[in-house]
Design an enzyme around this catalytic site. Structure first.
Site, PDB file in Angstrom:
ATOM      1  N   ARG A 131      -9.011  -0.210   4.482  1.00 28.15           N
ATOM      2  CA  ARG A 131      -8.191   0.820   3.830  1.00 28.15           C
ATOM      3  C   ARG A 131      -6.874   0.233   3.350  1.00 28.15           C
ATOM      4  O   ARG A 131      -6.301   0.714   2.375  1.00 28.15           O
ATOM      5  CB  ARG A 131      -7.836   1.938   4.825  1.00 28.15           C
ATOM      6  CG  ARG A 131      -8.997   2.807   5.226  1.00 28.15           C
ATOM      7  CD  ARG A 131      -8.532   3.849   6.199  1.00 28.15           C
ATOM      8  NE  ARG A 131      -7.629   4.752   5.491  1.00 28.15           N
ATOM      9  CZ  ARG A 131      -7.505   6.031   5.733  1.00 28.15           C
ATOM     10  NH1 ARG A 131      -8.218   6.584   6.695  1.00 28.15           N
ATOM     11  NH2 ARG A 131      -6.688   6.782   5.058  1.00 28.15           N
ATOM     12  N   LYS A 184       0.835  -1.214   0.000  1.00 23.74           N
ATOM     13  CA  LYS A 184       0.000   0.000   0.000  1.00 23.74           C
ATOM     14  C   LYS A 184       0.866   1.258   0.000  1.00 23.74           C
ATOM     15  O   LYS A 184       0.629   2.185  -0.776  1.00 23.74           O
ATOM     16  CB  LYS A 184      -0.891  -0.002   1.255  1.00 23.74           C
ATOM     17  CG  LYS A 184      -1.554   1.334   1.529  1.00 23.74           C
ATOM     18  CD  LYS A 184      -2.432   1.290   2.739  1.00 23.74           C
ATOM     19  CE  LYS A 184      -1.813   1.787   4.015  1.00 23.74           C
ATOM     20  NZ  LYS A 184      -1.585   3.238   4.105  1.00 23.74           N
ATOM     21  N   ASN A 185       1.873   1.284   0.872  1.00 18.81           N
ATOM     22  CA  ASN A 185       2.635   2.526   1.028  1.00 18.81           C
ATOM     23  C   ASN A 185       3.604   2.782  -0.121  1.00 18.81           C
ATOM     24  O   ASN A 185       4.211   3.850  -0.192  1.00 18.81           O
ATOM     25  CB  ASN A 185       3.380   2.523   2.371  1.00 18.81           C
ATOM     26  CG  ASN A 185       2.416   2.731   3.532  1.00 18.81           C
ATOM     27  OD1 ASN A 185       1.236   3.009   3.325  1.00 18.81           O
ATOM     28  ND2 ASN A 185       2.910   2.579   4.755  1.00 18.81           N
ATOM     29  N   ASP A 201       4.000   0.939  12.132  1.00 18.90           N
ATOM     30  CA  ASP A 201       2.782   0.302  11.609  1.00 18.90           C
ATOM     31  C   ASP A 201       2.634  -1.146  12.076  1.00 18.90           C
ATOM     32  O   ASP A 201       1.630  -1.792  11.774  1.00 18.90           O
ATOM     33  CB  ASP A 201       2.767   0.357  10.073  1.00 18.90           C
ATOM     34  CG  ASP A 201       2.448   1.752   9.554  1.00 18.90           C
ATOM     35  OD1 ASP A 201       2.142   2.642  10.369  1.00 18.90           O
ATOM     36  OD2 ASP A 201       2.505   1.956   8.323  1.00 18.90           O
ATOM     37  N   CYS A 204      -5.622   8.204   9.163  1.00 18.99           N
ATOM     38  CA  CYS A 204      -5.899   7.572  10.448  1.00 18.99           C
ATOM     39  C   CYS A 204      -5.558   8.523  11.590  1.00 18.99           C
ATOM     40  O   CYS A 204      -4.559   9.247  11.536  1.00 18.99           O
ATOM     41  CB  CYS A 204      -5.073   6.303  10.590  1.00 18.99           C
ATOM     42  SG  CYS A 204      -5.779   4.897   9.733  1.00 18.99           S
ATOM     43  N   ARG A 217       0.200  14.588  12.684  1.00 17.86           N
ATOM     44  CA  ARG A 217       0.511  14.438  11.266  1.00 17.86           C
ATOM     45  C   ARG A 217       0.532  15.769  10.484  1.00 17.86           C
ATOM     46  O   ARG A 217      -0.240  15.964   9.537  1.00 17.86           O
ATOM     47  CB  ARG A 217      -0.429  13.413  10.634  1.00 17.86           C
ATOM     48  CG  ARG A 217      -0.488  12.129  11.444  1.00 17.86           C
ATOM     49  CD  ARG A 217      -1.140  11.005  10.742  1.00 17.86           C
ATOM     50  NE  ARG A 217      -0.222  10.328   9.834  1.00 17.86           N
ATOM     51  CZ  ARG A 217      -0.536   9.218   9.171  1.00 17.86           C
ATOM     52  NH1 ARG A 217      -1.713   8.683   9.288  1.00 17.86           N
ATOM     53  NH2 ARG A 217       0.339   8.647   8.383  1.00 17.86           N
TER      54      ARG A 217
HETATM   55  C1  UD1 Z   1       4.018   7.020   6.292  1.00 17.39           C
HETATM   56  C2  UD1 Z   1       3.148   5.804   6.109  1.00 17.39           C
HETATM   57  C3  UD1 Z   1       2.543   5.371   7.418  1.00 17.39           C
HETATM   58  C4  UD1 Z   1       3.641   5.166   8.462  1.00 17.39           C
HETATM   59  C5  UD1 Z   1       4.568   6.387   8.540  1.00 17.39           C
HETATM   60  C6  UD1 Z   1       5.787   6.150   9.428  1.00 17.39           C
HETATM   61  C7  UD1 Z   1       2.349   6.037   3.848  1.00 17.39           C
HETATM   62  C8  UD1 Z   1       1.200   6.287   2.933  1.00 17.39           C
HETATM   63  N1  UD1 Z   1       2.110   6.134   5.161  1.00 17.39           N
HETATM   64  O1  UD1 Z   1       3.181   8.067   6.776  1.00 17.39           O
HETATM   65  O2  UD1 Z   1       1.834   4.159   7.209  1.00 17.39           O
HETATM   66  O3  UD1 Z   1       3.042   4.969   9.723  1.00 17.39           O
HETATM   67  O4  UD1 Z   1       5.053   6.720   7.233  1.00 17.39           O
HETATM   68  O5  UD1 Z   1       6.510   5.062   8.962  1.00 17.39           O
HETATM   69  O6  UD1 Z   1       3.448   5.727   3.414  1.00 17.39           O
HETATM   70  N2  UD1 Z   1       6.060  14.840  10.515  1.00 17.39           N
HETATM   71  C9  UD1 Z   1       6.182  16.185  10.786  1.00 17.39           C
HETATM   72  N3  UD1 Z   1       6.057  17.063   9.736  1.00 17.39           N
HETATM   73  C10 UD1 Z   1       5.818  16.650   8.453  1.00 17.39           C
HETATM   74  C11 UD1 Z   1       5.702  15.274   8.190  1.00 17.39           C
HETATM   75  C12 UD1 Z   1       5.832  14.381   9.245  1.00 17.39           C
HETATM   76  O7  UD1 Z   1       6.391  16.579  11.916  1.00 17.39           O
HETATM   77  O8  UD1 Z   1       5.719  17.503   7.560  1.00 17.39           O
HETATM   78  C13 UD1 Z   1       6.172  13.859  11.625  1.00 17.39           C
HETATM   79  C14 UD1 Z   1       4.861  13.097  11.851  1.00 17.39           C
HETATM   80  O9  UD1 Z   1       3.981  13.816  12.690  1.00 17.39           O
HETATM   81  C15 UD1 Z   1       5.365  11.827  12.487  1.00 17.39           C
HETATM   82  C16 UD1 Z   1       6.733  11.608  11.816  1.00 17.39           C
HETATM   83  O10 UD1 Z   1       7.097  12.863  11.250  1.00 17.39           O
HETATM   84  O11 UD1 Z   1       5.567  12.018  13.864  1.00 17.39           O
HETATM   85  C17 UD1 Z   1       6.729  10.564  10.729  1.00 17.39           C
HETATM   86  O12 UD1 Z   1       5.747  10.873   9.765  1.00 17.39           O
HETATM   87  P1  UD1 Z   1       5.924  10.480   8.240  1.00 17.39           P
HETATM   88  O13 UD1 Z   1       7.140   9.623   8.076  1.00 17.39           O
HETATM   89  O14 UD1 Z   1       5.816  11.699   7.411  1.00 17.39           O
HETATM   90  O15 UD1 Z   1       4.647   9.566   7.998  1.00 17.39           O
HETATM   91  P2  UD1 Z   1       3.686   9.573   6.758  1.00 17.39           P
HETATM   92  O16 UD1 Z   1       4.443   9.813   5.506  1.00 17.39           O
HETATM   93  O17 UD1 Z   1       2.495  10.410   7.062  1.00 17.39           O
END
Ligand code: UD1
Length: 416
Positions: free
Chosen positions: A394, A22-23, A302, A115, A120
């Site tokens: 999902r 999925k990711n 995850d 979720c 986020r």
């Molecule tokens: C992706 C995955 C999700 C997984 C996560 C961490 C997908 C579609 N989703 O989510 O399943 O749980 O990686 O492995 O691939 N953060 C900030 N600012 C930002 C972006 C992120 O502070 O602009 C923080 C987030 O709040 C979180 C951490 O960084 O604490 C990691 O988030 P991130 O790696 O960006 O996760 P996603 O890409 O949303």
């Protein structure tokens, strides 16, 4: 609306085939906006996150069609999506921002949802795009960005998966060279880079913390096969462990599962690996351990709920520390209703193993916690009903059918 009805399943056994990740699929579909040529993505899982992103891509003017297991994407003239509501349904919807901006010079998107496991934010996505020359401002609940992108050196404060993906997709069409430092290293980052390179991009270093991108003028179409889903595989591995099972999980990349295999070995499972399969055998009582979620190659956030459910049945006191998201233990209330003995203090769960769970009526709070509660229900005495399985759907293709093929007593009941 649908519910799972699950009866005690003493031992999962047999073989199960993992779907594509999925990711990886989500950013790869979004990257389809980078070219006017048609793209074919092979074996795309039938999950609702993919359906939602496909409807967002159509809203952006792309033609997306399914032919059997494959999806074709063709974005002749992409534009910003009109439907803000749909963007909110899916965190990964933000991944269209980089491609639309890079291709057209301007993008206006709604802020993403997903979720409810923590705040986020998208500040790292925006900061990175601004470093590439985009200028923008909030517009109601939307984000407007525009500008001709030029290569830059970007340091990410955190190795955000989504920000790394968005910035790679924007930088491939930027003028000049981009370096992303402290980049995420997850397997789906490498898969996206391989896909972009198959479209004509010039990306090196994906899978390390420094990704170098030389901008190109034009991206073209390709046919692409996506990597298997690390988290789906891990979920079946842990389900085997929690049910004293013996399960062969096929279509996996064992290297991507190392952190999960290591923990299952520590608690007393046997693991056999071959080129593209892994067998998990739980033939003796499980024991406690400590787990801390970390960016890849650490233990994936995850998989945190699934391993916690299993440690709840393991002898002794285990500690699970969640270091990625701040609100990822909400499911513990439901698990406690099934007899688990878990105390949550901040980002840490202290788990005193119990001999067994008992069935209850519970709800899936989010995707991975929902899957974890299904595992708990299989191991539990009696009958469990799980509502809100839309969260599970999902991200897991045919979850109940695959589990049923392993002997799980699980039915999906429509409650319309
Ligand atoms: C992706 C995955 C999700 C997984 C996560 C961490 C997908 C579609 N989703 O989510 O399943 O749980 O990686 O492995 O691939 N953060 C900030 N600012 C930002 C972006 C992120 O502070 O602009 C923080 C987030 O709040 C979180 C951490 O960084 O604490 C990691 O988030 P991130 O790696 O960006 O996760 P996603 O890409 O949303």
């Amino acid at each position: 609306m649908a519910t799972y009805l699950i009866r005690h399943t003493p031992r999962l056994s047999g073989e199960v085939e993992v779907s594509t990740a999925k990711n990886a699929v989500l950013p790869i579909l979004a990257a389809g906006l980078l070219t006017e040529d048609p793209l074919i993505i092979k074996e795309v899982p039938r999950i609702t996150d993919v359906e939602t992103l496909v409807s967002i891509l159509r809203d952006c003017g792309a033609e997306v069609n399914r032919s059997g297991a494959d999806l074709s994407v063709c974005a002749l003239q992409p534009q910003s999506p009109q439907n803000e509501e749909r963007m909110r349904k899916l965190r990964a919807s933000i991944l269209i921002l980089g491609p639309i901006l890079a291709r057209t010079g301007s993008a206006c998107v709604g802020l993403p949802g997903g979720c409810a496991i923590g705040q986020r934010p998208i500040d790292l996505h925006l900061k990175g795009l601004q470093a590439l020359g985009a200028q923008g401002h909030p517009l109601g609940g939307m984000r407007q960005l525009s500008g001709r992108l030029t290569g830059a050196r970007i340091y990410l404060d955190l190795p955000s998966v989504g920000a790394t993906e968005n910035l790679m997709m924007a930088a491939v069409l930027a003028q000049g060279n981009t370096v992303i430092e402290n980049a995420a290293k997850e397997p789906h980052i490498v898969d996206l880079a391989n896909f972009l390179n198959s479209m004509g991009a010039d990306i090196r270093g994906a899978g390390t913390d420094t990704i170098k991108i030389r901008g190109v003028e034009h991206m073209h179409g390709c046919n692409y096969s996506i990597i298997p889903d690390q988290i789906e595989a891990g979920t079946y591995m842990v389900a085997a462990a929690a049910t004293d099972g013996n399960v062969l999980i096929k279509n996996v990349i064992p290297k991507h599962l190392e952190s999960i295999s290591a923990k299952l070995l520590e608690i007393g499972c046997e693991i056999e690996e071959s080129d593209d399969a892994v067998r998990v055998v739980a033939s003796k009582p499980l024991t406690h351990t400590h787990v801390k979620t970390l960016p890849y190659p650490g233990f994936p956030t995850d998989m945190q709920p699934q391993i916690t459910v299993t440690l709840g049945l393991s002898k002794g006191t285990s500690i699970v520390t969640e270091s990625i998201f701040e609100n990822r233990f909400k499911y513990v209330d439901e698990l406690t209703r099934m007899g688990a003995n878990i105390k949550v203090e901040g980002n840490t769960a202290i788990i005193d193993g119990v001999p067994g769970y008992t069935g209850a009526s519970i709800s899936a709070p989010d995707l991975r916690a929902g899957a974890a509660l299904v595992i708990a229900a299989l191991a539990a005495e009696g009958i469990t009903t799980i509502d809100d399985i839309k969260y599970i759907e999902r991200g897991y293709e045919d979850f109940h059918l695959k589990l049923a093929s392993l002997g799980a007593q699980i039915d999906k009941i429509s409650t319309e």
